[in-house]
Design a protein around this motif. Structure first.
Motif, PDB file in Angstrom:
ATOM      1  N   PHE A 107     -37.909  52.489 -71.842  1.00  0.00           N
ATOM      2  CA  PHE A 107     -38.583  53.030 -70.623  1.00  0.00           C
ATOM      3  C   PHE A 107     -38.287  52.271 -69.339  1.00  0.00           C
ATOM      4  O   PHE A 107     -38.690  50.897 -69.671  1.00  0.00           O
ATOM      5  CB  PHE A 107     -40.116  53.035 -71.186  1.00  0.00           C
ATOM      6  N   TYR A 108     -38.180  52.799 -68.432  1.00  0.00           N
ATOM      7  CA  TYR A 108     -38.093  51.848 -66.972  1.00  0.00           C
ATOM      8  C   TYR A 108     -39.329  51.926 -66.353  1.00  0.00           C
ATOM      9  O   TYR A 108     -40.149  52.842 -66.257  1.00  0.00           O
ATOM     10  CB  TYR A 108     -36.977  52.378 -66.264  1.00  0.00           C
ATOM     11  N   GLU A 109     -39.615  50.945 -65.598  1.00  0.00           N
ATOM     12  CA  GLU A 109     -41.151  50.657 -64.819  1.00  0.00           C
ATOM     13  C   GLU A 109     -40.799  51.454 -63.523  1.00  0.00           C
ATOM     14  O   GLU A 109     -40.276  51.200 -62.615  1.00  0.00           O
ATOM     15  CB  GLU A 109     -41.253  49.390 -64.687  1.00  0.00           C
ATOM     16  N   ASP A 110     -41.603  52.727 -63.535  1.00  0.00           N
ATOM     17  CA  ASP A 110     -41.361  53.521 -62.287  1.00  0.00           C
ATOM     18  C   ASP A 110     -41.817  52.888 -60.752  1.00  0.00           C
ATOM     19  O   ASP A 110     -42.705  52.191 -60.772  1.00  0.00           O
ATOM     20  CB  ASP A 110     -42.084  54.747 -62.350  1.00  0.00           C
ATOM     21  N   LEU A 111     -40.749  53.002 -60.009  1.00  0.00           N
ATOM     22  CA  LEU A 111     -41.146  52.302 -58.656  1.00  0.00           C
ATOM     23  C   LEU A 111     -41.000  53.456 -57.492  1.00  0.00           C
ATOM     24  O   LEU A 111     -40.526  54.482 -57.667  1.00  0.00           O
ATOM     25  CB  LEU A 111     -39.881  51.325 -58.468  1.00  0.00           C
ATOM     26  N   PRO A 112     -41.840  53.186 -56.519  1.00  0.00           N
ATOM     27  CA  PRO A 112     -42.727  52.144 -56.345  1.00  0.00           C
ATOM     28  C   PRO A 112     -43.885  52.111 -57.060  1.00  0.00           C
ATOM     29  O   PRO A 112     -44.683  51.169 -56.781  1.00  0.00           O
ATOM     30  CB  PRO A 112     -42.773  52.356 -54.842  1.00  0.00           C
ATOM     31  N   TYR A 113     -44.244  53.104 -57.764  1.00  0.00           N
ATOM     32  CA  TYR A 113     -45.455  53.162 -58.394  1.00  0.00           C
ATOM     33  C   TYR A 113     -46.014  51.908 -59.342  1.00  0.00           C
ATOM     34  O   TYR A 113     -47.087  51.317 -59.366  1.00  0.00           O
ATOM     35  CB  TYR A 113     -45.899  54.317 -59.321  1.00  0.00           C
ATOM     36  N   ALA A 114     -45.096  51.126 -60.091  1.00  0.00           N
ATOM     37  CA  ALA A 114     -45.410  49.803 -60.642  1.00  0.00           C
ATOM     38  C   ALA A 114     -45.965  48.981 -59.628  1.00  0.00           C
ATOM     39  O   ALA A 114     -46.715  47.972 -60.078  1.00  0.00           O
ATOM     40  CB  ALA A 114     -43.967  49.401 -61.305  1.00  0.00           C
ATOM     41  N   LEU A 155     -28.773  51.047 -53.254  1.00  0.00           N
ATOM     42  CA  LEU A 155     -28.907  52.265 -54.178  1.00  0.00           C
ATOM     43  C   LEU A 155     -29.871  53.120 -53.676  1.00  0.00           C
ATOM     44  O   LEU A 155     -30.038  54.274 -53.681  1.00  0.00           O
ATOM     45  CB  LEU A 155     -28.955  51.627 -55.601  1.00  0.00           C
ATOM     46  N   VAL A 156     -31.245  52.642 -53.528  1.00  0.00           N
ATOM     47  CA  VAL A 156     -32.291  53.387 -53.345  1.00  0.00           C
ATOM     48  C   VAL A 156     -32.335  54.150 -51.918  1.00  0.00           C
ATOM     49  O   VAL A 156     -32.976  55.114 -51.843  1.00  0.00           O
ATOM     50  CB  VAL A 156     -33.834  52.836 -53.581  1.00  0.00           C
ATOM     51  N   LEU A 157     -31.621  53.210 -51.035  1.00  0.00           N
ATOM     52  CA  LEU A 157     -31.781  53.922 -49.747  1.00  0.00           C
ATOM     53  C   LEU A 157     -30.934  55.204 -49.609  1.00  0.00           C
ATOM     54  O   LEU A 157     -30.776  55.973 -48.590  1.00  0.00           O
ATOM     55  CB  LEU A 157     -31.528  52.828 -48.509  1.00  0.00           C
ATOM     56  N   GLY A 158     -30.103  55.327 -50.772  1.00  0.00           N
ATOM     57  CA  GLY A 158     -29.293  56.615 -50.677  1.00  0.00           C
ATOM     58  C   GLY A 158     -30.061  57.939 -51.042  1.00  0.00           C
ATOM     59  O   GLY A 158     -29.692  58.761 -51.096  1.00  0.00           O
ATOM     60  N   TYR A 159     -31.483  57.626 -51.463  1.00  0.00           N
ATOM     61  CA  TYR A 159     -32.273  58.615 -51.487  1.00  0.00           C
ATOM     62  C   TYR A 159     -33.129  58.891 -50.214  1.00  0.00           C
ATOM     63  O   TYR A 159     -34.397  58.781 -50.143  1.00  0.00           O
ATOM     64  CB  TYR A 159     -33.238  58.422 -52.710  1.00  0.00           C
ATOM     65  N   ALA A 160     -32.401  59.089 -49.180  1.00  0.00           N
ATOM     66  CA  ALA A 160     -33.255  59.283 -47.916  1.00  0.00           C
ATOM     67  C   ALA A 160     -34.309  60.438 -47.949  1.00  0.00           C
ATOM     68  O   ALA A 160     -35.027  60.486 -47.253  1.00  0.00           O
ATOM     69  CB  ALA A 160     -31.930  59.393 -46.684  1.00  0.00           C
ATOM     70  N   GLU A 166     -38.938  51.070 -45.610  1.00  0.00           N
ATOM     71  CA  GLU A 166     -40.173  50.334 -45.876  1.00  0.00           C
ATOM     72  C   GLU A 166     -40.400  50.329 -47.660  1.00  0.00           C
ATOM     73  O   GLU A 166     -40.736  49.341 -48.330  1.00  0.00           O
ATOM     74  CB  GLU A 166     -41.686  50.651 -45.329  1.00  0.00           C
ATOM     75  N   VAL A 167     -40.443  51.521 -47.965  1.00  0.00           N
ATOM     76  CA  VAL A 167     -40.227  51.788 -49.565  1.00  0.00           C
ATOM     77  C   VAL A 167     -39.063  51.205 -50.044  1.00  0.00           C
ATOM     78  O   VAL A 167     -39.201  50.885 -51.360  1.00  0.00           O
ATOM     79  CB  VAL A 167     -40.322  53.389 -49.835  1.00  0.00           C
ATOM     80  N   GLY A 168     -38.019  51.366 -49.547  1.00  0.00           N
ATOM     81  CA  GLY A 168     -36.779  50.694 -50.184  1.00  0.00           C
ATOM     82  C   GLY A 168     -36.768  49.117 -50.481  1.00  0.00           C
ATOM     83  O   GLY A 168     -36.456  48.509 -51.282  1.00  0.00           O
ATOM     84  N   THR A 169     -37.521  48.727 -49.449  1.00  0.00           N
ATOM     85  CA  THR A 169     -37.720  46.976 -49.454  1.00  0.00           C
ATOM     86  C   THR A 169     -38.657  46.843 -50.494  1.00  0.00           C
ATOM     87  O   THR A 169     -38.502  45.930 -51.526  1.00  0.00           O
ATOM     88  CB  THR A 169     -38.363  46.663 -47.905  1.00  0.00           C
ATOM     89  N   LEU A 170     -39.763  47.527 -50.842  1.00  0.00           N
ATOM     90  CA  LEU A 170     -40.842  47.377 -51.520  1.00  0.00           C
ATOM     91  C   LEU A 170     -40.092  47.575 -53.182  1.00  0.00           C
ATOM     92  O   LEU A 170     -40.447  46.583 -54.018  1.00  0.00           O
ATOM     93  CB  LEU A 170     -41.878  48.391 -51.776  1.00  0.00           C
ATOM     94  N   ILE A 171     -39.243  48.707 -53.323  1.00  0.00           N
ATOM     95  CA  ILE A 171     -38.743  48.896 -54.519  1.00  0.00           C
ATOM     96  C   ILE A 171     -37.812  47.976 -54.746  1.00  0.00           C
ATOM     97  O   ILE A 171     -37.390  47.209 -55.935  1.00  0.00           O
ATOM     98  CB  ILE A 171     -37.828  50.171 -54.616  1.00  0.00           C
TER      99      ILE A 171
END
Length: 197
Positions: A107-114, A155-160, A166-171
């Motif tokens: 199980f992975y830790e869901d981001l950014p929710y974690a 990788l995450v900023l590929g989900y524009a 801001e969320v990309g940095t947090l993740i």
């Protein structure tokens, strides 16, 4: 747009793998709608809505996983821990659990929710307790890589469509908690299957 983002993500994470390993990681698009559309709920209720056993997404997910399992193409599963209780993550996890029995599973830790959701620690503890009750205890496993923060950010900023700067940095900065790694919560089968990695 989301499908294109997913396909781009798979290409990026497999581009440096040896040719034989590239075939071991693939995506099956089930064309599921996000919860606000699928369940007709407002965005502010995404983390306050329980899993609906009548949600057609559950059966769709189970059928797809069963098909992969019967074809012998599913060697392991990585599932959302559903930290933050996002209804889409909860639905995927609950739909997959019966199919996952006996498989190497993590199980992975869901981001950014974690990092942001007030229930994240409690949700993780509830997941671990439920696994104990099924006699499938979960152990933390950290996978590290060089330049993890920068790689994860790209990788995450590929989900524009859903992740801004801001969320990309947090993740991506979450990887610093594990010295450039990603923490998974793995069952015994996973620990045995991937002990050499």
């Amino acid at each position: 747009m989301r499908l294109r983002e997913d396909e781009h993500f798979i290409r990026r994470i497999t581009q440096n793998l040896p040719k034989g390993l590239k075939n071991h990681l693939h995506m099956v698009d089930l064309n599921l709608k996000d919860a606000p559309i699928r369940l007709r709920i407002p965005l502010e209720e995404l983390s306050d809505t329980p899993v609906n056993p009548e949600d057609h997404a559950i059966e769709k997910i189970r059928k797809a996983l069963t098909k992969q399992s019967e074809a012998g193409t599913m060697e392991a599963l990585v599932l959302p821990a559903a930290l933050g209780n996002h209804i889409d993550h909860l639905t995927v996890r609950e739909a997959a659990l019966p199919v996952a029995a006996g498989l190497p599973c993590a199980f992975y830790e869901d981001l950014p929710y974690a990092t942001t959701h007030p229930s994240a620690a409690t949700d993780l503890e509830a997941l671990r307790e439920a696994a104990e009750q099924r006699d499938e205890p979960l152990s933390p496993v950290v996978s590290r890589m060089e330049l993890a923060v920068e790689y994860k950010r790209r990788l995450v900023l590929g989900y524009a469509s859903q992740i801004d700067d801001e969320v990309g940095t947090l993740i991506s900065n979450f990887a610093t908690r594990y010295e450039g790694g990603e923490r998974l919560w793995a069952n015994r089968s996973w620990l045995t299957a991937f002990a050499s990695f």
